[in-house]
Design an enzyme around this catalytic site. Structure first.
Site, PDB file in Angstrom:
ATOM      1  N   LYS C  47     -62.250  28.893 -25.147  1.00 21.40           N
ATOM      2  CA  LYS C  47     -61.520  28.646 -26.393  1.00 21.40           C
ATOM      3  C   LYS C  47     -62.476  28.022 -27.401  1.00 21.40           C
ATOM      4  O   LYS C  47     -63.272  27.153 -27.051  1.00 21.40           O
ATOM      5  CB  LYS C  47     -60.364  27.679 -26.094  1.00 21.40           C
ATOM      6  CG  LYS C  47     -59.600  27.167 -27.309  1.00 21.40           C
ATOM      7  CD  LYS C  47     -58.591  28.173 -27.810  1.00 21.40           C
ATOM      8  CE  LYS C  47     -58.005  27.818 -29.167  1.00 21.40           C
ATOM      9  NZ  LYS C  47     -57.415  28.993 -29.845  1.00 21.40           N
ATOM     10  N   ASN C  71     -50.859  35.583 -33.815  1.00 19.91           N
ATOM     11  CA  ASN C  71     -50.967  34.184 -33.424  1.00 19.91           C
ATOM     12  C   ASN C  71     -51.609  33.389 -34.539  1.00 19.91           C
ATOM     13  O   ASN C  71     -52.435  33.908 -35.293  1.00 19.91           O
ATOM     14  CB  ASN C  71     -51.774  34.028 -32.125  1.00 19.91           C
ATOM     15  CG  ASN C  71     -53.266  33.919 -32.379  1.00 19.91           C
ATOM     16  OD1 ASN C  71     -53.780  32.858 -32.754  1.00 19.91           O
ATOM     17  ND2 ASN C  71     -53.976  35.020 -32.208  1.00 19.91           N
ATOM     18  N   CYS C 132     -62.195  33.196 -37.602  1.00 15.52           N
ATOM     19  CA  CYS C 132     -60.824  32.838 -37.270  1.00 15.52           C
ATOM     20  C   CYS C 132     -59.965  32.901 -38.524  1.00 15.52           C
ATOM     21  O   CYS C 132     -60.246  32.221 -39.510  1.00 15.52           O
ATOM     22  CB  CYS C 132     -60.730  31.442 -36.677  1.00 15.52           C
ATOM     23  SG  CYS C 132     -59.013  31.036 -36.289  1.00 15.52           S
ATOM     24  N   THR C 268     -55.407  39.484 -25.261  1.00 16.74           N
ATOM     25  CA  THR C 268     -53.954  39.475 -25.124  1.00 16.74           C
ATOM     26  C   THR C 268     -53.473  39.903 -23.743  1.00 16.74           C
ATOM     27  O   THR C 268     -52.497  39.354 -23.227  1.00 16.74           O
ATOM     28  CB  THR C 268     -53.358  40.394 -26.211  1.00 16.74           C
ATOM     29  OG1 THR C 268     -53.814  39.913 -27.482  1.00 16.74           O
ATOM     30  CG2 THR C 268     -51.849  40.383 -26.190  1.00 16.74           C
TER      31      THR C 268
HETATM   32  C1  LIG Z   1     -53.524  33.387 -28.843  1.00 13.80           C
HETATM   33  C2  LIG Z   1     -54.913  33.760 -29.256  1.00 13.80           C
HETATM   34  C3  LIG Z   1     -55.844  32.772 -29.513  1.00 13.80           C
HETATM   35  C4  LIG Z   1     -57.140  33.103 -29.902  1.00 13.80           C
HETATM   36  N1  LIG Z   1     -58.051  32.117 -30.129  1.00 13.80           N
HETATM   37  C5  LIG Z   1     -59.327  32.446 -30.447  1.00 13.80           C
HETATM   38  C6  LIG Z   1     -60.327  31.447 -30.609  1.00 13.80           C
HETATM   39  O1  LIG Z   1     -60.074  30.256 -30.442  1.00 13.80           O
HETATM   40  N2  LIG Z   1     -61.581  31.841 -30.951  1.00 13.80           N
HETATM   41  C7  LIG Z   1     -61.910  33.146 -31.118  1.00 13.80           C
HETATM   42  O2  LIG Z   1     -63.065  33.454 -31.405  1.00 13.80           O
HETATM   43  N3  LIG Z   1     -60.988  34.117 -30.956  1.00 13.80           N
HETATM   44  C8  LIG Z   1     -59.709  33.810 -30.621  1.00 13.80           C
HETATM   45  N4  LIG Z   1     -58.779  34.805 -30.444  1.00 13.80           N
HETATM   46  C9  LIG Z   1     -59.158  36.201 -30.659  1.00 13.80           C
HETATM   47  C10 LIG Z   1     -59.474  36.909 -29.333  1.00 13.80           C
HETATM   48  O3  LIG Z   1     -60.597  36.325 -28.728  1.00 13.80           O
HETATM   49  C11 LIG Z   1     -59.720  38.416 -29.556  1.00 13.80           C
HETATM   50  O4  LIG Z   1     -60.797  38.581 -30.452  1.00 13.80           O
HETATM   51  C12 LIG Z   1     -58.506  39.105 -30.136  1.00 13.80           C
HETATM   52  O5  LIG Z   1     -57.327  38.604 -29.553  1.00 13.80           O
HETATM   53  C13 LIG Z   1     -58.540  40.630 -29.970  1.00 13.80           C
HETATM   54  O6  LIG Z   1     -58.551  41.007 -28.626  1.00 13.80           O
HETATM   55  P1  LIG Z   1     -57.217  41.439 -27.821  1.00 13.80           P
HETATM   56  O7  LIG Z   1     -56.538  42.502 -28.624  1.00 13.80           O
HETATM   57  O8  LIG Z   1     -57.718  41.909 -26.487  1.00 13.80           O
HETATM   58  O9  LIG Z   1     -56.367  40.217 -27.712  1.00 13.80           O
HETATM   59  C14 LIG Z   1     -57.486  34.474 -30.058  1.00 13.80           C
HETATM   60  C15 LIG Z   1     -56.527  35.460 -29.798  1.00 13.80           C
HETATM   61  C16 LIG Z   1     -55.257  35.131 -29.392  1.00 13.80           C
HETATM   62  C17 LIG Z   1     -54.265  36.229 -29.141  1.00 13.80           C
END
Ligand SMILES: Cc1cc2nc3c(=O)[nH]c(=O)nc-3n(C[C@H](O)[C@H](O)[C@H](O)COP(=O)(O)O)c2cc1C
Ligand SMILES: Cc1cc2nc3c(=O)[nH]c(=O)nc-3n(C[C@H](O)[C@H](O)[C@H](O)COP(=O)(O)OP(=O)(O)OC[C@H]3O[C@@H](n4cnc5c(N)ncnc54)[C@H](O)[C@@H]3O)c2cc1C
Ligand SMILES: Cc1cc2nc3c(=O)[nH]c(=O)nc-3n(C[C@H](O)[C@H](O)[C@H](O)COP(=O)(O)OP(=O)(O)OC[C@H]3O[C@@H](n4cnc5c(N)ncnc54)[C@H](O)[C@@H]3O)c2cc1C
Ligand SMILES: Cc1cc2nc3c(=O)[nH]c(=O)nc-3n(C[C@H](O)[C@H](O)[C@H](O)COP(=O)(O)O)c2cc1C
Ligand code: FES
Ligand code: FES
Lengths: 251, 305, 305, 251
Positions: C47, C71, C132, C268
């Site tokens: 995180k 989110n 972010c 996700t």
């Molecule tokens: C609940 C949540 C929290 C996230 N927190 C971060 C974070 O703290 N730092 C970051 O670089 N990306 C964060 N992301 C982005 C994810 O690392 C990723 O880039 C994004 O969710 C796309 O991938 P996915 O479709 O497989 O979820 C977060 C995503 C979600 C869903």
């Protein structure tokens, strides 16, 4: 063309991976012709998003049937339908076979599930001889459901002629010497391509039912082009087809 | 029921209701008229027309994605001449409002198309597509360049008194900057959004499923993005917005109006439910009744942040 | 089975396989270790950590959308000190590769965090989150500004010899320009993509469902967009890419590698199937066997256009 | 915590819009405690995307039950499950009620479907008196499924006390004068807020089961914060809750 909510009568597995879905629809039954197709909303939710196109496989009284393989999400959902479930169907779509013109023998040629539209065509044909050639990889790929006078070809020779269905046609060609034939075909593109070459070279009447990815199925998305024999022009499979004269298209 | 005023205003254009059929998703209206009563629709936006006919991209043009679809039609269209000769007459018969969407590969082409169509009485407004992701020239190159968008708006504005709507690309960092330029150059409204660029590959052949390699993503998948773009424009620029992207039902439509849309367009849903437009209009009426809203235009930008 | 070489290289970093757990979607690894064998995972990206603890955004932070979710966690995290004291020790025990994701509101903060963590042997690489969408300062303001991204890369690069990965924002017109800057300033790789900006409103209250108004869209809905971004970078810039966005299963992972990814992250899907990582690795192995691929790295950018 | 594929035994409609889904899972049955919850994958596809959290409503031998209203996509799908369908369940999640400490009478207070966790709590309580107060808008909103010694309140007075359930509690408060009570509550936030104020003001033991949007349900997404009574600190509903001491949280 209309949309209609149609109750499912039954889903039957007639082969390892071939299903027949039968549904009750006087409206579609009376409007649709062999070779035309329907666009089915397989679920009641927005997922999967798009409708799924299926040939009408048979019409028996007020009942319509579809024949399909289970391979993706949509066909999986269809295969799990039960009596009383309702499917939203858009129909009748496209142009079907021209089967009432002048010839003696209808030769239906299907590659695998390409057999799907022929039970209905078989039912509707009057005063023609029928020969049906069905090809597949093996025994489990082919079915004679609703067909007449069927000859098989399989790649592995597990049933019928060993080879592909166009080779089967050529091997049987002598049988047709004395009658005028018209070929109705449906199946994978390589097969259709071989068939197209053969029929055009030999000046045989041939209609080809084609498939491609579709969104709407009735001409508004422009998603389904197929090269026409005319220069610089596409046909739309859903509106100008899915059945084309072999000479009209470039596969 | 009939007490609710569904009409909305976009510049000098008054629509009987805020529902429009999106460009490229209903052709020129004829096929869909088998399924729906076009006279009840707020406006029909025609498939993008260009000066010369375009054959469009080779197949495969379409692929489904999770809650969405990619398309790369490549602006297949009959060209301006044929459009005027054969398409407008049909659309004239339909008692709906006709908005003509124009695509071009040069600023001059936009201007020429607009000029030519300006004389057509049936055409009530122009939607200028500066954002098609599926053609080599024009399209995105314009859509992502704020100076081009400004120039196109200015030049098109100069040759017509009918409302000029610029259809914006979502594939930019700050869509509100583009909306601002449109306003500054005299555009009457913006449409937001066109499709997002996406792709999909066959993992066995390692080829793109869509022949054009990339396509435009539409459908419910993009709704959250489209809503955020509309909200961004609404908060920063004072210009009517036509909201587009993933609307499947009346609830989605209401959501777009709340975040800032004066009117909205439905695209992909027409392929799935060609009567969706009418059903959405009915849903809007019931919602307004339930919420005691007498003029639907009150909904526009009624967000509480 | 064991004949297939799943290892991949990102700069000087060698991973036992290309599967990483994405930042923000597995916390610091402890909860998910109840469901999955972390020692089999290519890398865990923690995180986002910032210099000081962050409480994060008020609820509601999450909403489902069609095939996706929004989110706005707001980078809630324990802060650098606590991270080092309590989180690293757990992660040290797990025989996986630890990549530390850093978020900050200033270039100095990025540098300070990196410098401090550089001494931690357990941390094998840095992923710098310049993208972010859910915090007021930093985040997007950096991520959409190419000069900032270049500067951050340069300054972070200067304080560590460990691999530096920059996590890019998809909310830009040309993501490959950003990848190019990262390469030019000495970054070892880029991660693409972070979430897309989106929103969702309650149509009865007319309020945003997410308190922060907008959130980041993730999940299968964004996969086509993410694939197109990876492909764009792959075609234009010679830098290792870590593909992210909507991966639900091994097929999606293969698709990302084909369009250009050296490795990939799952986000996700961890919420839905906390053992997805292991299942995907198994799926990759079977695919390689079936396709006669002996080194998985051959897949990277093996597209046929 | 584990995921498990669980076969559905039955789905029963016990009220206008209240369903009980019963499933066979020795594993969950033996691991879960009253007040804990499960996160259910309602379909076998990626749609709807997220799991849906539900309290465990009852455990009977190897069978577990959930009680729910049909209101969105996920609960619609659940309501249509049939015997033999399989659901992927993540369990046991969160912290349940602390019900074995020192008090005489357990007062369970549920607003609408807030009754869901109480059949299980009722079953597990030993050597305590039980009083159950269930509130709803009207008769159709409330159920006594699996509950003991039930008193209703309804907004329209169609059944039981006319008013809300906190008013009902206050009206009955004299009955509890002589015994030490502990309140277990679950329901809509406005109700919980009123109850929280009442119990804190009157120094009554009270545990509140909370709800909020969740993605993971087990602490990895940080999606489910709730304000804690401590300054500048959130709890996570899924990990630190869903049951909290009334004094520990700010509603
Ligand atoms: C609940 C949540 C929290 C996230 N927190 C971060 C974070 O703290 N730092 C970051 O670089 N990306 C964060 N992301 C982005 C994810 O690392 C990723 O880039 C994004 O969710 C796309 O991938 P996915 O479709 O497989 O979820 C977060 C995503 C979600 C869903
Ligand atoms: C005019 C026409 C008639 C057809 N008739 C039949 C029939 O009678 N029996 C039968 O089994 N199949 C038929 N098909 C193919 C059928 O449409 C696909 O098998 C079906 O859409 C697969 O859906 P899925 O969700 O199971 O597969 P998925 O692979 O999950 O589908 C994903 C997407 O790809 C599209 N798609 C997948 N395969 C095909 C395909 N072969 N052709 C076109 N689009 C495809 C789907 O429509 C969907 O949009 C026909 C296709 C067309 C165009
Ligand atoms: C710890 C916990 C225990 C719960 N126990 C029960 C129970 O025993 N019985 C019961 O009927 N309901 C219970 N709920 C609420 C239940 O999770 C929602 O009713 C359900 O998710 C609705 O899903 P849907 O797809 O039908 O609704 P939709 O509105 O279509 O769901 C859309 C999204 O919103 C979320 N959502 C919708 N309503 C709620 C809600 N009230 N709380 C949290 N998220 C929501 C869904 O999870 C989903 O992500 C509980 C919630 C939590 C957090
Ligand atoms: C098949 C297809 C063709 C399209 N063609 C055009 C077009 O010619 N001109 C245009 O401006 N937009 C075109 N669009 C974009 C739509 O008008 C609309 O902006 C987009 O699809 C998003 O809305 P939706 O999610 O409701 O479909 C097309 C979209 C689709 C799906
Ligand atoms: S499928 Fe839409 S035009 Fe043919
Ligand atoms: S729901 Fe994911 S942390 Fe609570």
């Amino acid at each position: 063309m209309f949309t209609s909510k149609v109750p499912v009568e039954s889903v039957e597995k007639i082969q390892e991976n071939i299903f027949i879905l039968k549904a009750f629809s006087p409206q579609i039954a009376s409007a649709i012709k062999p070779g035309q197709f329907c666009n089915l909303k397989v679920s009641e939710t927005d997922f999967p998003l798009l409708r799924r196109p299926f040939s009408i496989s048979d019409v028996d009284g007020d009942y319509i049937s579809f024949m399909f393989n289970k391979h993706g999400e949509g066909t999986r959902i269809l295969s799990e339908k039960r009596n009383g479930d309702v499917i939203d169907i858009l129909a009748p779509l496209g142009n079907g076979f021209t089967y009432e013109d002048d010839y003696d023998t209808a030769v239906m040629i299907g590659g695998g599930l390409g057999a799907a539209p022929f039970p209905f065509l078989t039912r509707r044909l009057k005063n023609k001889k029928i020969v049906t050639l069905i090809g597949g990889r093996n025994e489990k790929d082919v079915t004679d459901w609703g067909l007449k006078n069927v000859f098989y070809s399989t790649d592995d020779g597990s049933i019928g002629f060993k080879g592909n269905v166009v080779e089967l046609l050529i091997s049987k060609f002598n049988d047709f010497k004395d009658s005028e034939i018209k070929i109705f075909s449906c199946g994978p593109t390589p097969m259709l391509k071989a068939l197209q070459k053969f029929t055009v070279d030999n000046n045989i009447k041939c209609e080809i039912s084609t498939e491609c990815s579709m969104a709407c199925g009735f001409g508004i998305c422009q998603g389904c082009p197929i090269d026409s024999a005319e220069k610089d022009k596409y046909y739309l499979v859903c509106k100008d087809g899915p059945v084309f004269d072999a000479e009209a298209i470039v596969l | 029921m009939s007490n609710i005023d569904l009409s909305v205003k976009i510049g000098s254009l008054i629509l009987k209701n805020p529902l429009m059929l999106a460009s490229g998703t209903v052709g020129y209206g004829n096929e869909i008229s088998n399924f729906t009563d076009l006279s009840k629709i707020g406006a029909i936006v025609t498939k993008s027309v260009s000066l010369k006919p375009r054959k469009g991209n080779p197949p495969q043009r379409i692929v489904e994605t999770p809650s969405g679809m990619l398309n790369a039609i490549g602006l297949a269209n009959v060209g301006l001449e044929e459009f005027i000769k054969t398409k407008i007459p049909f659309l004239k018969e339909v008692d709906s409002t006709l908005i003509c969407n124009i695509a071009a590969s040069s600023i001059e082409e936009y201007v020429e198309c607009t000029k030519t169509l300006d004389g057509e009485e049936t055409v009530k407004a122009f939607e200028i597509n500066v954002s098609c992701p599926n053609v080599k020239e024009g399209g995105l190159i314009f859509g992502n360049d704020i100076i081009s968008v400004g120039k196109i708006t200015e030049k098109v504005r100069a040759v017509t008194n009918k409302p000029v709507i610029i259809k914006l690309s979502p594939n930019v960092s700050a869509i509100s900057d583009f909306a601002k330029v449109v306003k500054d150059e005299g555009g009457d409204a913006v449409s937001a959004i066109n499709t997002l660029i996406g792709t999909s590959f066959d993992i066995y052949k390692r080829t793109p499923k869509i022949k054009n390699i990339t396509g435009g993503l539409s459908g419910p998948a993009i709704k959250p993005v489209a809503l955020a773009k509309v909200l961004e424009i609404s908060r920063k620029v004072d210009i009517p917005i036509i909201g587009i992207g993933g609307i499947m039902n009346w609830k989605d439509a209401v959501e777009f109006m709340i975040v800032g849309a004066t009117a909205f367009q439905i695209g992909t849903v027409n392929f799935i439910n060609p009567n969706a437009g009418i059903e959405i209009i009915d849903g809007l009426k019931s919602y307004c009744e339930q919420m005691n809203i007498s003029k639907i235009s009150e909904l526009t930008a009624s967000y509480q942040l």
